[in-house]
Design a protein around this motif. Structure first.
Motif, PDB file in Angstrom:
ATOM      1  N   VAL A  60       0.815  -1.236  -0.067  1.00 22.04           N
ATOM      2  CA  VAL A  60      -0.021   0.012  -0.270  1.00 22.04           C
ATOM      3  C   VAL A  60       0.880   1.169  -0.046  1.00 22.04           C
ATOM      4  O   VAL A  60       0.601   2.129  -0.729  1.00 22.04           O
ATOM      5  CB  VAL A  60      -1.103   0.069   1.349  1.00 22.04           C
ATOM      6  N   GLU A  61       2.052   1.125   0.795  1.00 17.43           N
ATOM      7  CA  GLU A  61       2.575   2.454   0.814  1.00 17.43           C
ATOM      8  C   GLU A  61       3.459   2.724  -0.405  1.00 17.43           C
ATOM      9  O   GLU A  61       3.933   3.973  -0.466  1.00 17.43           O
ATOM     10  CB  GLU A  61       3.609   2.503   2.262  1.00 17.43           C
ATOM     11  N   LEU A  62       3.691   1.862  -1.266  1.00 18.71           N
ATOM     12  CA  LEU A  62       4.435   2.097  -2.503  1.00 18.71           C
ATOM     13  C   LEU A  62       3.365   2.510  -3.688  1.00 18.71           C
ATOM     14  O   LEU A  62       3.598   2.536  -4.844  1.00 18.71           O
ATOM     15  CB  LEU A  62       5.241   0.903  -2.870  1.00 18.71           C
ATOM     16  N   ASN A  63       2.202   2.534  -3.105  1.00 21.67           N
ATOM     17  CA  ASN A  63       0.924   2.990  -4.099  1.00 21.67           C
ATOM     18  C   ASN A  63       0.742   1.788  -5.256  1.00 21.67           C
ATOM     19  O   ASN A  63       0.476   2.096  -6.215  1.00 21.67           O
ATOM     20  CB  ASN A  63       1.306   4.172  -4.918  1.00 21.67           C
ATOM     21  N   GLU A  64       1.010   0.442  -4.701  1.00 17.51           N
ATOM     22  CA  GLU A  64       0.832  -0.641  -5.576  1.00 17.51           C
ATOM     23  C   GLU A  64      -0.386  -1.123  -5.616  1.00 17.51           C
ATOM     24  O   GLU A  64      -0.739  -2.012  -6.079  1.00 17.51           O
ATOM     25  CB  GLU A  64       2.110  -1.778  -5.281  1.00 17.51           C
ATOM     26  N   SER A  65      -1.370  -0.754  -4.355  1.00 16.65           N
ATOM     27  CA  SER A  65      -2.527  -1.541  -4.179  1.00 16.65           C
ATOM     28  C   SER A  65      -3.367  -0.561  -3.193  1.00 16.65           C
ATOM     29  O   SER A  65      -2.758   0.131  -2.390  1.00 16.65           O
ATOM     30  CB  SER A  65      -2.302  -2.957  -3.458  1.00 16.65           C
ATOM     31  N   GLN A  66      -4.661  -1.007  -2.896  1.00 11.38           N
ATOM     32  CA  GLN A  66      -5.374  -0.149  -2.015  1.00 11.38           C
ATOM     33  C   GLN A  66      -5.380  -0.916  -0.878  1.00 11.38           C
ATOM     34  O   GLN A  66      -5.701  -0.537   0.236  1.00 11.38           O
ATOM     35  CB  GLN A  66      -6.709  -0.023  -2.678  1.00 11.38           C
ATOM     36  N   VAL A  67      -5.327  -2.329  -1.049  1.00 12.70           N
ATOM     37  CA  VAL A  67      -5.482  -3.289   0.388  1.00 12.70           C
ATOM     38  C   VAL A  67      -4.029  -3.926   0.116  1.00 12.70           C
ATOM     39  O   VAL A  67      -3.163  -4.407  -0.429  1.00 12.70           O
ATOM     40  CB  VAL A  67      -6.461  -4.195  -0.069  1.00 12.70           C
ATOM     41  N   GLU A  68      -3.863  -4.489   1.517  1.00 12.54           N
ATOM     42  CA  GLU A  68      -2.606  -4.984   2.039  1.00 12.54           C
ATOM     43  C   GLU A  68      -2.432  -6.499   1.415  1.00 12.54           C
ATOM     44  O   GLU A  68      -3.610  -7.145   1.677  1.00 12.54           O
ATOM     45  CB  GLU A  68      -2.583  -4.872   3.312  1.00 12.54           C
ATOM     46  N   GLN A  69      -1.592  -7.038   0.736  1.00 13.74           N
ATOM     47  CA  GLN A  69      -1.343  -8.385   0.366  1.00 13.74           C
ATOM     48  C   GLN A  69      -0.424  -9.095   1.220  1.00 13.74           C
ATOM     49  O   GLN A  69      -0.422 -10.269   1.287  1.00 13.74           O
ATOM     50  CB  GLN A  69      -0.823  -8.388  -1.111  1.00 13.74           C
ATOM     51  N   THR A  70       0.269  -8.303   1.855  1.00 14.03           N
ATOM     52  CA  THR A  70       1.394  -8.996   2.629  1.00 14.03           C
ATOM     53  C   THR A  70       0.879 -10.219   3.652  1.00 14.03           C
ATOM     54  O   THR A  70       1.411 -11.120   3.919  1.00 14.03           O
ATOM     55  CB  THR A  70       2.040  -8.040   3.534  1.00 14.03           C
ATOM     56  N   GLU A  71      -0.129  -9.901   4.535  1.00 17.37           N
ATOM     57  CA  GLU A  71      -0.694 -10.790   5.370  1.00 17.37           C
ATOM     58  C   GLU A  71      -1.114 -12.213   4.723  1.00 17.37           C
ATOM     59  O   GLU A  71      -0.881 -13.390   5.300  1.00 17.37           O
ATOM     60  CB  GLU A  71      -2.063 -10.212   6.119  1.00 17.37           C
ATOM     61  N   LEU A  72      -1.730 -12.225   3.684  1.00 18.52           N
ATOM     62  CA  LEU A  72      -2.103 -13.196   3.034  1.00 18.52           C
ATOM     63  C   LEU A  72      -0.991 -14.212   2.831  1.00 18.52           C
ATOM     64  O   LEU A  72      -0.715 -15.435   2.896  1.00 18.52           O
ATOM     65  CB  LEU A  72      -3.068 -12.994   1.715  1.00 18.52           C
ATOM     66  N   VAL A  73      -0.086 -13.620   1.873  1.00 17.96           N
ATOM     67  CA  VAL A  73       1.312 -14.203   1.419  1.00 17.96           C
ATOM     68  C   VAL A  73       2.051 -14.703   2.619  1.00 17.96           C
ATOM     69  O   VAL A  73       2.411 -15.935   2.697  1.00 17.96           O
ATOM     70  CB  VAL A  73       2.393 -13.101   0.860  1.00 17.96           C
ATOM     71  N   GLN A  74       2.088 -13.881   3.899  1.00 17.51           N
ATOM     72  CA  GLN A  74       2.714 -14.457   5.003  1.00 17.51           C
ATOM     73  C   GLN A  74       2.078 -15.904   5.352  1.00 17.51           C
ATOM     74  O   GLN A  74       2.786 -16.688   5.758  1.00 17.51           O
ATOM     75  CB  GLN A  74       2.528 -13.513   6.041  1.00 17.51           C
ATOM     76  N   ALA A  75       0.632 -15.749   5.627  1.00 19.72           N
ATOM     77  CA  ALA A  75      -0.084 -16.736   6.137  1.00 19.72           C
ATOM     78  C   ALA A  75       0.032 -18.148   5.299  1.00 19.72           C
ATOM     79  O   ALA A  75       0.416 -19.318   5.788  1.00 19.72           O
ATOM     80  CB  ALA A  75      -1.641 -16.411   6.427  1.00 19.72           C
ATOM     81  N   MET A  76       0.226 -17.978   3.805  1.00 23.72           N
ATOM     82  CA  MET A  76       0.443 -18.887   3.094  1.00 23.72           C
ATOM     83  C   MET A  76       1.781 -19.452   2.982  1.00 23.72           C
ATOM     84  O   MET A  76       2.140 -20.747   2.833  1.00 23.72           O
ATOM     85  CB  MET A  76      -0.157 -18.527   1.589  1.00 23.72           C
ATOM     86  N   GLU A  77       2.692 -18.656   3.293  1.00 18.87           N
ATOM     87  CA  GLU A  77       4.356 -19.312   3.542  1.00 18.87           C
ATOM     88  C   GLU A  77       4.298 -20.079   4.730  1.00 18.87           C
ATOM     89  O   GLU A  77       5.084 -21.104   4.604  1.00 18.87           O
ATOM     90  CB  GLU A  77       4.941 -17.963   3.448  1.00 18.87           C
ATOM     91  N   GLN A  78       3.435 -19.704   5.721  1.00 13.34           N
ATOM     92  CA  GLN A  78       3.764 -20.286   7.107  1.00 13.34           C
ATOM     93  C   GLN A  78       3.273 -21.850   6.944  1.00 13.34           C
ATOM     94  O   GLN A  78       3.757 -22.484   7.692  1.00 13.34           O
ATOM     95  CB  GLN A  78       3.017 -19.496   8.213  1.00 13.34           C
ATOM     96  N   THR A  79       2.202 -21.920   5.902  1.00 11.36           N
ATOM     97  CA  THR A  79       1.789 -23.237   5.794  1.00 11.36           C
ATOM     98  C   THR A  79       2.290 -24.210   4.835  1.00 11.36           C
ATOM     99  O   THR A  79       1.799 -24.943   4.238  1.00 11.36           O
ATOM    100  CB  THR A  79       0.314 -22.935   5.664  1.00 11.36           C
ATOM    101  N   GLY A  80       3.369 -23.526   4.236  1.00 13.36           N
ATOM    102  CA  GLY A  80       4.131 -24.160   3.336  1.00 13.36           C
ATOM    103  C   GLY A  80       3.390 -24.157   1.975  1.00 13.36           C
ATOM    104  O   GLY A  80       3.684 -25.266   0.988  1.00 13.36           O
ATOM    105  N   ARG A  81       2.661 -23.294   1.443  1.00 18.43           N
ATOM    106  CA  ARG A  81       1.851 -23.318   0.189  1.00 18.43           C
ATOM    107  C   ARG A  81       2.626 -22.688  -0.801  1.00 18.43           C
ATOM    108  O   ARG A  81       2.230 -22.736  -1.880  1.00 18.43           O
ATOM    109  CB  ARG A  81       0.399 -22.785   0.467  1.00 18.43           C
ATOM    110  N   LEU A  82       3.556 -22.006  -0.398  1.00 11.56           N
ATOM    111  CA  LEU A  82       4.173 -20.915  -1.401  1.00 11.56           C
ATOM    112  C   LEU A  82       5.574 -20.207  -0.946  1.00 11.56           C
ATOM    113  O   LEU A  82       5.937 -20.474   0.341  1.00 11.56           O
ATOM    114  CB  LEU A  82       3.356 -19.773  -2.077  1.00 11.56           C
TER     115      LEU A  82
END
Lengths: 172, 153
Positions: free
Chosen positions: A110-132
């Protein structure tokens, strides 16, 4: 001399087959950071890359690219690619999860004006479960893509949302 | 057997990931449904959808919200759904609220992107939703009426 037309590099001819698919999603915001990083890497390492740029302004010179392609084509590209590099959106990530392709996900910020919503949380959560494999800094992209060749994503647990909706519909 | 009347559902959400999630959420659910979203090249909905309708994406523009509200009102009068189902975002707010005025039930499915806090649309529609589903368990502790359904991805 600078190349002005996208060229399909026949990397498979000398045994280095690297077919990478990049999905930048449907967000109205531009995601130049990822497009540029991949484009530069594709030039340096003679990767064969296809990029669906969506609404990103950056125009790749070392990758085949299109703004939007039909969904069936996306699905068949995802099935055939070695690695899927994607933005951190649910739709793009889902494409890779259904085929079991190794996913390297880069969240828009969001802070780099790349999105209106945060995507980091989803990616982190999926990383933690070994999916990506998650990449938060595009300088780490090269290493992560190398790791991705031997990455086997873990299957997600089934969800019960359709069941919850069915139950609710019967009540009302 | 009593007659189970298939409910008429309006799925309204942004195109792209939101729509993908909404369609995964209703996988194999028996119902008649229409889809309302904004235009995107190569947009496709399942054949089981009765019709595809287009609304303007308000994004962050107030006046587009006004246009969206008028379109939504027309759409709701035309379809008269029993249930409005949405995954967000802003495009769905008008349909959801008009639906509540008409006595429809509102099903809100928070997007998978919301792990530790609700989206803005989710926060706003939480108080109006009759069924509020979240995809990450942590949100249930913050929002008592939220039901954890697992992640559709």
């Amino acid at each position: 001399m600078a190349r002005s037309v996208p060229v399909i590099l026949p990397s498979s001819l000398w045994g280095v087959r690297a077919v990478i698919l990049v999905l930048l999603g449907t967000s109205p915001y531009s995601f130049d950071r990822l497009a540029r990083a991949i484009d530069e890497l594709a030039g340096q390492h003679s990767w064969d890359v296809f990029m669906q740029t969506g609404n990103t302004h950056y125009e790749p010179v070392n990758c085949r690219h299109a703004d939007f392609i039909p969904h069936e084509q996306v699905q068949s590209l995802v099935k055939d690619c070695d690695i899927l590099v994607t933005q951190g959106g649910a739709g793009s990530i889902h494409e890779g999860l259904v085929t079991g392709s190794p996913i390297v996900a880069v969240p828009r910020r969001v802070e780099l004006n790349e999105s209106q919503v945060e995507q980091t949380e989803l990616v982190q959560a999926m990383e933690q479960t070994g999916r990506l494999i998650a990449v938060y800094n595009v300088e780490d992209l090269y290493d992560s893509i190398q790791t991705a060749y031997t990455f086997h994503p873990i299957q997600g647990e089934p969800n019960r949302i359709p069941e919850l909706i069915s139950q609710y519909l019967k009540q009302v | 057997m009593t007659d189970f009347k298939r409910p008429r559902v309006l799925i309204v959400c942004s195109a792209g990931g939101h729509l993908t999630e909404a369609l995964l959420a209703i996988k194999d659910v028996e119902m008649d449904f229409d889809v309302a979203t904004f235009y995107l090249p190569h947009l496709r909905v399942p054949q089981s959808a009765k019709a595809l309708h287009f609304l303007i994406d308000p994004h962050i523009s107030l006046w587009k919200y006004a246009v969206n509200a008028l379109q939504s009102l027309w759409l709701m009068l035309k379809i008269r759904p029993h249930i409005v189902l949405t995954t967000g975002a802003g495009i769905a707010i008008a349909c959801a609220l008009i639906g509540k005025c008409f006595g429809c039930k509102l099903i809100f499915i928070e997007t998978a992107a919301s792990v530790s806090q609700l989206s803005r649309t989710g926060k706003f529609l939480y108080r109006y939703a009759d069924l509020f589903i979240v995809q990450w368990p942590g949100l249930c502790q913050l929002y008592s009426r939220a039901v954890y359904g697992g992640c559709v991805l």
